[in-house]
Motif scaffolding. Structure first.
Motif, short mmCIF file in Angstrom:
data_model
loop_
_atom_site.label_atom_id
_atom_site.label_comp_id
_atom_site.label_asym_id
_atom_site.label_seq_id
_atom_site.Cartn_x
_atom_site.Cartn_y
_atom_site.Cartn_z
N ARG A 2 -82.71 9.79 -117.22
CA ARG A 2 -82.39 8.56 -117.93
C ARG A 2 -83.68 7.79 -118.17
NH1 ARG A 2 -81.90 3.71 -116.01
NH2 ARG A 2 -81.81 4.43 -113.87
N ASP A 58 -82.01 13.74 -110.89
CA ASP A 58 -80.86 12.84 -110.91
C ASP A 58 -81.29 11.45 -110.43
OD1 ASP A 58 -78.46 11.52 -110.79
OD2 ASP A 58 -77.57 12.81 -109.25
N SER A 60 -79.34 8.74 -110.94
CA SER A 60 -78.14 7.90 -111.04
C SER A 60 -78.08 6.82 -109.97
CB SER A 60 -76.89 8.77 -110.98
OG SER A 60 -76.84 9.51 -109.77
N SER A 63 -79.24 3.37 -111.17
CA SER A 63 -78.59 2.94 -112.41
C SER A 63 -78.65 1.44 -112.64
CB SER A 63 -77.12 3.40 -112.42
OG SER A 63 -76.40 2.82 -111.34
N GLU A 64 -78.86 0.65 -111.59
CA GLU A 64 -78.89 -0.81 -111.74
C GLU A 64 -80.29 -1.35 -111.97
OE1 GLU A 64 -76.84 -2.91 -108.69
OE2 GLU A 64 -74.93 -1.91 -109.06
#
Length: 283
Positions: A2, A58, A60, A63-64
Motif C-alpha cells: 500500500r 503486508d 495492513s 492502515s491507520e
C-alpha cells in the motif's frame, strides 16, 4: 503493498525500515518504524512513515498511518537465535537506503521527526534536513554491522557527533553500545537529552548534566520486542508537548511497560491506555 498516493499533513514522521522478523510462529511485521508509528497514532497524532520494503510485504497493521514505502528487492529481515553468549541476531536481507529525495515535500516541516534506522539505512545527513522540526533519534541501526553470514554485531558510529549535535533527543539501549559506558559518556558531550533504556530495569535519563532513573511498574512480561521503540516514540512526543524530559520519561516508561505484556505489535498501547497514563497516580 500500500502506497500513500495523496499525501496529507502529519504531526509525526518516522523514517526507517519496517522489518520482517522471523519467529517460530512465522514472519511478523516489526521494526522501530512500525512500533513508533503505531504508538504515535495511539497518542492521537497524524503519522507518516517513510520506509522501503518488498512490494508484497503486508503493511495492513499500519492502515491507520500514511506509509510512503519505496520498493526493494527484499524487506529488511531479522532472525533472533539463541547463542552461547545470549541472543544472536541474523540479518538476512536489507531494503533500500532512505534519503531526502524519498520524503514528500509536504512532510518536510513535520513538527516531530523520528530518525529510526535498524540496519544503517537512514542517511545521517537527514538530521540536518528538518530545521523547523523536533528531531528524535533511535540510533541503534547506526551502531550495527554484520558479517558475511549476516551475524549482527556492534560497530563504531563515525557520524555520532555530527548527528547528535543536530538532534533534540536520543533514545538507545545499553545493548546498542554493547554495554560500553564510555561510548555513552562520549555521546553526552554532543546532546542535551539522552535516554539509555535497560530492559526490565527501566531507563536512565541524562539532561543538562543531571541523571535520573525511571523504574517500570511490575508486569507479567510476555514479549519485550519493541518496548524500546514504544518508549522512544512516547518520550519524543511527550517531550515535544511538555518540554519536560522528566515527565516525558515517566510517561514513556509506563507505556513501555504495557507493551511487554502482549506479543509483537499487539503490545503497542491502545488510545485508552495512552490517555490513561498521562495522569500519574501517586500511591
Amino acid at each position: 503493498m500500500r502506497y500513500t498516493l495523496f499525501v496529507q499533513p502529519i504531526d509525526y514522521l518516522v523514517i526507517g525500515h519496517v522489518t520482517q522478523d522471523l519467529t517460530p510462529n512465522g514472519p511478523v511485521l516489526g521494526g522501530t518504524a512500525a512500533y513508533a508509528a503505531l504508538t504515535a497514532r495511539a497518542m492521537g497524532l497524524r503519522v507518516g512513515v517513510v520506509t522501503s520494503c518488498h512490494p508484497e510485504t503486508d503493511l495492513s497493521l499500519l492502515s491507520e498511518v500514511q506509509v510512503m514505502a519505496w520498493p526493494a528487492d527484499h524487506t529488511t529481515t531479522f532472525e533472533n537465535l539463541p547463542g552461547v553468549h545470549g541472543r544472536e541476531q541474523i540479518l538476512h536481507h536489507v531494503a533500500a537506503p532512505l534519503q531526502l529525495n524519498m520524503i514528500p515535500e509536504a512532510w518536510r516541516k513535520t513538527p516531530i521527526v523520528h530518525l529510526a534506522p535498524v540496519a544503517q539505512e537512514v542517511d545521517p545527513k537527514l538530521v540536518r534536513s528538518f530545521p523547523e522540526s523536533f528531531i528524535g533519534l533511535t540510533p541503534q541501526g547506526w551502531l550495527r554491522a554484520w558479517d558475511s553470514r549476516g551475524r549482527v554485531h556492534f560497530t563504531e558510529w563515525p557520524e555520532a557527533r555530527y548527528v547528535l549535535e543536530a538532534a533534540n533527543a536520543a533514545v538507545l539501549s545499553v545493548e546498542d553500545v554493547a554495554g560500553n559506558e564510555i561510548i555513552i559518556e562520549e555521546m553526552l558531550a554532543s546532546i542535551r537529552v539522552l535516554v539509555v533504556t535497560e530492559g526490565a530495569a527501566g531507563a536512565r535519563l541524562y539532561w543538562n548534566g543531571d541523571l535520573r532513573y525511571f523504574r517500570p511498574p511490575m508486569v507479567q512480561e510476555v514479549d519485550p520486542t519493541g518496548a524500546g521503540d514504544v518508549f522512544a516514540a512516547a518520550f519524543f512526543i511527550r517531550l515535544h508537548q511538555t518540554h519536560d524530559p522528566w515527565e516525558a520519561a515517566r510517561y514513556a516508561t509506563q507505556l513501555a511497560a504495557i507493551s511487554v505484556t502482549r506479543p509483537g505489535l499487539l503490545g503497542v498501547p491502545t488510545p485508552a491506555e495512552a490517555q490513561e497514563k498521562l495522569i500519574e497516580i501517586i500511591p
